[in-house]
Design a protein around this motif. Structure first.
Motif, mmCIF file in Angstrom:
data_model
loop_
_atom_site.group_PDB
_atom_site.id
_atom_site.type_symbol
_atom_site.label_atom_id
_atom_site.label_comp_id
_atom_site.label_asym_id
_atom_site.label_seq_id
_atom_site.Cartn_x
_atom_site.Cartn_y
_atom_site.Cartn_z
ATOM 1 N N LEU A 216 9.905 -6.813 -14.213
ATOM 2 C CA LEU A 216 9.324 -7.540 -15.338
ATOM 3 C C LEU A 216 7.847 -7.865 -15.145
ATOM 4 N N ASP A 217 7.319 -7.716 -13.932
ATOM 5 C CA ASP A 217 5.925 -8.047 -13.674
ATOM 6 C C ASP A 217 5.263 -6.909 -12.892
ATOM 7 N N ALA A 218 4.526 -6.078 -13.595
ATOM 8 C CA ALA A 218 3.898 -4.902 -12.969
ATOM 9 C C ALA A 218 2.929 -5.305 -11.865
ATOM 10 N N ARG A 219 2.191 -6.381 -12.079
ATOM 11 C CA ARG A 219 1.182 -6.777 -11.083
ATOM 12 C C ARG A 219 1.834 -7.246 -9.783
ATOM 13 N N ALA A 220 3.010 -7.809 -9.876
ATOM 14 C CA ALA A 220 3.732 -8.221 -8.672
ATOM 15 C C ALA A 220 4.419 -7.041 -8.004
ATOM 16 N N TYR A 221 4.870 -6.078 -8.800
ATOM 17 C CA TYR A 221 5.666 -4.962 -8.290
ATOM 18 C C TYR A 221 4.817 -3.829 -7.710
ATOM 19 N N LEU A 222 3.745 -3.462 -8.390
ATOM 20 C CA LEU A 222 2.998 -2.258 -8.021
ATOM 21 C C LEU A 222 2.363 -2.311 -6.627
ATOM 22 N N PRO A 223 1.765 -3.422 -6.198
ATOM 23 C CA PRO A 223 1.189 -3.410 -4.842
ATOM 24 C C PRO A 223 2.220 -3.128 -3.751
ATOM 25 N N GLY A 224 3.474 -3.542 -3.981
ATOM 26 C CA GLY A 224 4.509 -3.297 -2.987
ATOM 27 C C GLY A 224 4.967 -1.854 -2.938
ATOM 28 N N VAL A 225 4.958 -1.173 -4.086
ATOM 29 C CA VAL A 225 5.428 0.209 -4.127
ATOM 30 C C VAL A 225 4.288 1.212 -3.934
ATOM 31 N N ARG A 226 3.040 0.764 -4.082
ATOM 32 C CA ARG A 226 1.900 1.687 -3.979
ATOM 33 C C ARG A 226 1.814 2.397 -2.629
ATOM 34 N N PRO A 227 2.080 1.736 -1.484
ATOM 35 C CA PRO A 227 2.021 2.472 -0.222
ATOM 36 C C PRO A 227 2.994 3.650 -0.159
ATOM 37 N N SER A 228 4.179 3.492 -0.728
ATOM 38 C CA SER A 228 5.125 4.612 -0.760
ATOM 39 C C SER A 228 4.635 5.700 -1.716
ATOM 40 N N PHE A 229 4.151 5.292 -2.896
ATOM 41 C CA PHE A 229 3.599 6.222 -3.884
ATOM 42 C C PHE A 229 2.495 7.079 -3.249
#
Length: 358
Positions: A216-229
């Protein structure tokens, strides 16, 4: 990390035999994900209790690198599928995971990342391209994504960042190709990687419910998944550079050429970059410090360019002859894609300049 030994003999032979076809045509595009699944590669880095083969995200990076040694088109598809799998692994939405993880791991449905726009948005480079309007039982999606990979024509699920109406933060959602209002374009007319099912998508009044919300919150979610991306994306560069340097080394050794010290230095540098990448992704440092990861992505892109140039110099004029081995020409085209895949090197350099200024 090991290279081609991670692949089953059947997959390795298929990739080697069809690498040029995957690069220049869409003929085998729909065969890539099932082949990767049959070889067990999509399960790398996925917890055993969720149907995976265990290991860490480094296992997935190594597997993507191994595929990229033979075909960057196949590795690009692999990255798209495995990155979408990572999205739902890191999502708090258990219903989404229960519905889609098994078919994604089995390769019976294709998953598309769709978050290139979101990664640009996170860095302040681009606004979100899809709006989400609340409805009685979910959201209505409207907008378009200009470039998504792994959009199998007979069925896919894709992720997207959406701008939610009102004061709610941007969210990350999934939508499926079978939903009313989802239109896939014809394949984009790429100069290479044409077997990657890369197309544009238009969304018109597409209805989704709570099961399709990744976060529900892209700004909270994306930094955590960006290293895998980004880490798995870097696996593409590692494999391509490794293959070009191996070819250059074989040619220079047979000719006792003066390039050999430079090639061996480049191989050592690549191995160090790979080790630094996997260590940083696995220990979590890149979740709070993105700049070192951005620098690694740029350094690996430079390693790819150096590797294909060394292979060209080691090959000499025969690299230009069409009746010889076409692997170099394919790697040259593949290398042209590395600087522009989102986030592009230009975008990363802008980000690093802002970071330095701050």
């Amino acid at each position: 990390m090991p290279g081609s030994e991670l692949l089953t003999p059947g997959l390795r032979d298929w990739l080697q035999a069809n690498a040029d076809l995957l690069d220049t045509t869409a003929e085998l595009a729909d065969a890539v994900v099932p082949r990767l699944a049959d070889a067990g590669l999509l399960r790398a880095g996925v917890p055993v209790e969720l149907g995976g083969s265990g290991g860490s995200i480094g296992s997935a990076i190594a597997a993507i690198s191994a595929v990229a040694e033979h075909s960057l088109a196949a590795a690009f598809v692999f990255w798209g599928q495995r990155t979408f799998i990572e999205y739902i692994l890191q999502s708090p939405n258990a219903a989404l995971r229960a519905r889609w993880l098994a078919p994604l791991l089995a390769g019976t449905v294709n998953g598309a990342t769709g978050l290139s726009n979101a990664m640009k948005f996170l860095s302040g480079i681009e606004s979100l391209q899809i709006s989400a309007t609340p409805t009685d039982d979910g959201w209505q999606l409207d907008g378009a994504l200009a470039w998504i990979t792994n959009l199998r024509k007979d069925g896919f699920i894709a992720a997207a960042a959406v701008q939610v109406a009102g004061d709610a933060p941007p969210a990350i959602v999934a939508f499926t190709s079978g939903s009313a209002g989802v239109t896939r374009s014809a394949d984009l007319d790429l100069m290479a990687l044409r077997g990657s099912n890369t197309a544009a998508v238009k969304l018109e009044a597409v209805q989704i419910d709570a099961e399709h919300v990744i976060h529900l919150d892209a700004r909270a979610y994306l930094p955590g998944v960006r290293p895998s991306f980004l880490g798995m994306q870097c696996g593409m560069s590692i494999g391509l550079a490794r293959a070009a340097l191996r070819s250059a080394h074989a040619l220079s050794t047979s000719m006792r050429g003066p390039l050999l010290p430079r090639i061996e230095a480049a191989q050592a540098a690549l191995a160090q970059q790979e080790a630094t990448l996997i260590e940083g992704v696995e220990d979590g440092r890149f979740k709070t410090a993105a700049a070192p990861l951005f620098r690694l992505r740029i350094a690996l892109a430079d390693s790819v360019q150096e590797a294909v140039m060394l292979e060209l110099q080691a090959s000499g004029g025969k690299a230009y002859l069409q009746d010889r081995d076409t692997s170099f020409a394919r790697r040259w085209r593949e290398a042209a894609f590395v600087p522009i895949i989102t986030p592009s090197l230009t975008q990363l350099q802008v980000e690093l300049q802002k970071h330095a200024a701050a």
